[in-house]
Write a protein that holds these residues in place. Structure first.
Motif, mmCIF file in Angstrom:
data_model
loop_
_atom_site.group_PDB
_atom_site.id
_atom_site.type_symbol
_atom_site.label_atom_id
_atom_site.label_comp_id
_atom_site.label_asym_id
_atom_site.label_seq_id
_atom_site.Cartn_x
_atom_site.Cartn_y
_atom_site.Cartn_z
ATOM 1 N N GLN A 156 86.934 75.264 82.122
ATOM 2 C CA GLN A 156 86.342 74.123 82.825
ATOM 3 C C GLN A 156 86.451 72.844 81.994
ATOM 4 O O GLN A 156 86.229 72.833 80.794
ATOM 5 N N ASN A 157 86.889 71.811 82.727
ATOM 6 C CA ASN A 157 87.063 70.481 82.141
ATOM 7 C C ASN A 157 88.079 70.449 80.990
ATOM 8 O O ASN A 157 88.010 69.566 80.132
ATOM 9 N N TYR A 159 92.403 71.028 79.867
ATOM 10 C CA TYR A 159 93.784 71.071 80.329
ATOM 11 C C TYR A 159 94.552 72.223 79.668
ATOM 12 O O TYR A 159 94.282 72.562 78.507
ATOM 13 N N TYR A 177 94.420 71.708 85.097
ATOM 14 C CA TYR A 177 93.114 71.200 84.698
ATOM 15 C C TYR A 177 92.013 72.060 85.325
ATOM 16 O O TYR A 177 91.993 72.292 86.534
ATOM 17 N N ASP A 179 88.386 72.435 86.529
ATOM 18 C CA ASP A 179 87.257 71.588 86.918
ATOM 19 C C ASP A 179 85.953 72.212 86.428
ATOM 20 O O ASP A 179 85.948 73.052 85.533
ATOM 21 N N ALA A 180 84.859 71.840 87.038
ATOM 22 C CA ALA A 180 83.544 72.296 86.569
ATOM 23 C C ALA A 180 83.392 73.811 86.613
ATOM 24 O O ALA A 180 82.561 74.378 85.892
ATOM 25 N N SER A 181 84.187 74.480 87.444
ATOM 26 C CA SER A 181 84.060 75.943 87.554
ATOM 27 C C SER A 181 85.362 76.645 87.166
ATOM 28 O O SER A 181 85.695 77.680 87.721
ATOM 29 N N HIS A 182 86.063 76.039 86.211
ATOM 30 C CA HIS A 182 87.380 76.526 85.801
ATOM 31 C C HIS A 182 88.389 76.280 86.936
ATOM 32 O O HIS A 182 88.001 76.085 88.090
ATOM 33 N N GLY A 183 89.624 76.303 86.601
ATOM 34 C CA GLY A 183 90.641 76.053 87.632
ATOM 35 C C GLY A 183 91.916 76.843 87.377
ATOM 36 O O GLY A 183 92.382 76.941 86.244
#
Length: 229
Positions: A156-157, A159, A177, A179-183
């Protein structure tokens, strides 16, 4: 006496007439034979010329037939050889085992060194045994057109900068990338690979702030399959 002379003279005249008739008849016969001989010679010449002409025509046709037959035989032979070669190649392809792999579970979730190879240390599929779980490198058992797919999940958050590499050259790249909950993100390439060439996934950034994540909800994978050779 006079009567006797007259009778003799008459007989001489009759003999002379008979001789003339015989000579005339012999001349006619001679001429007829000569004419017949000439006619026969002409007929024989004509028949011979005609026969020779026919013989030459037959010889010409025979040569043409031989030439046509030989050309046809060569074409059929070459065509059969080509078809035979195709069948042999097709048989080889049919007998060739499928080439495919599907690897998962990253050994290192923090590829912080540029050019570090990502090692997916487990496989669900490894047909043809081209993928090495100890190095993370796929070596093509046969040349052909391959489809490769990489699926990774960034923290999360954070790269993750990754690249698909063929023989040292990056052929596909990704900036993932979380995000707040992994991506999670997927990228790949369709590329022709020669027999013995190597393919792998690497980090394209040297930052230590590039963590990946894997858990029961997220899986990092690297897969490839031979589409056509």
């Amino acid at each position: 006496m006079i009567r006797t002379e007259i009778k003799v003279e008459t007989m001489v005249n009759e003999i002379k007439k008979t001789e003339d008739n015989i000579i005339s008849t012999l001349g006619y016969i001679k001429q007829t034979v000569a004419d017949f001989t000439d006619m026969f010679a002409d007929m024989r010449g004509n028949i011979t010329d005609e026969m020779l002409k026919r013989v030459e025509e037959i010889k010409g046709r025979e040569e043409s037939f031989k030439t046509l037959f030989e050309e046809t035989r060569k074409n059929l032979t070459s065509g059969n050889e080509a078809e035979k070669e195709k069948l042999i190649q097709l048989q080889g392809k049919l007998e060739q085992p499928p080439i495919a792999f599907y690897a998962h579970h990253l050994k290192d979730l923090l590829p912080d060194t540029k050019n570090e190879i990502l090692i997916f240390e487990k496989t669900f599929t490894n047909e043809g045994t081209g993928y090495d779980t100890s190095t993370g490198i796929f070596t093509a058992p046969v040349g052909g057109l391959y489809q490769f797919v990489i699926h990774t999940c960034a923290w999360q958050n954070k790269y993750a900068f990754l690249g698909l590499v063929l023989e040292g050259n990056v052929i596909a790249a990704d900036a993932n990338y979380g995000d707040a909950s992994h991506g999670c993100n997927t990228f790949g390439a369709l590329v022709r690979v020669k027999s013995g060439e190597k393919v792998w996934v690497k980090s394209t950034s040297s930052s230590s702030n590039r963590p990946l994540v894997q858990d029961r909800y997220r899986m990092n994978t690297f897969s490839g399959i031979l589409v056509n050779n």
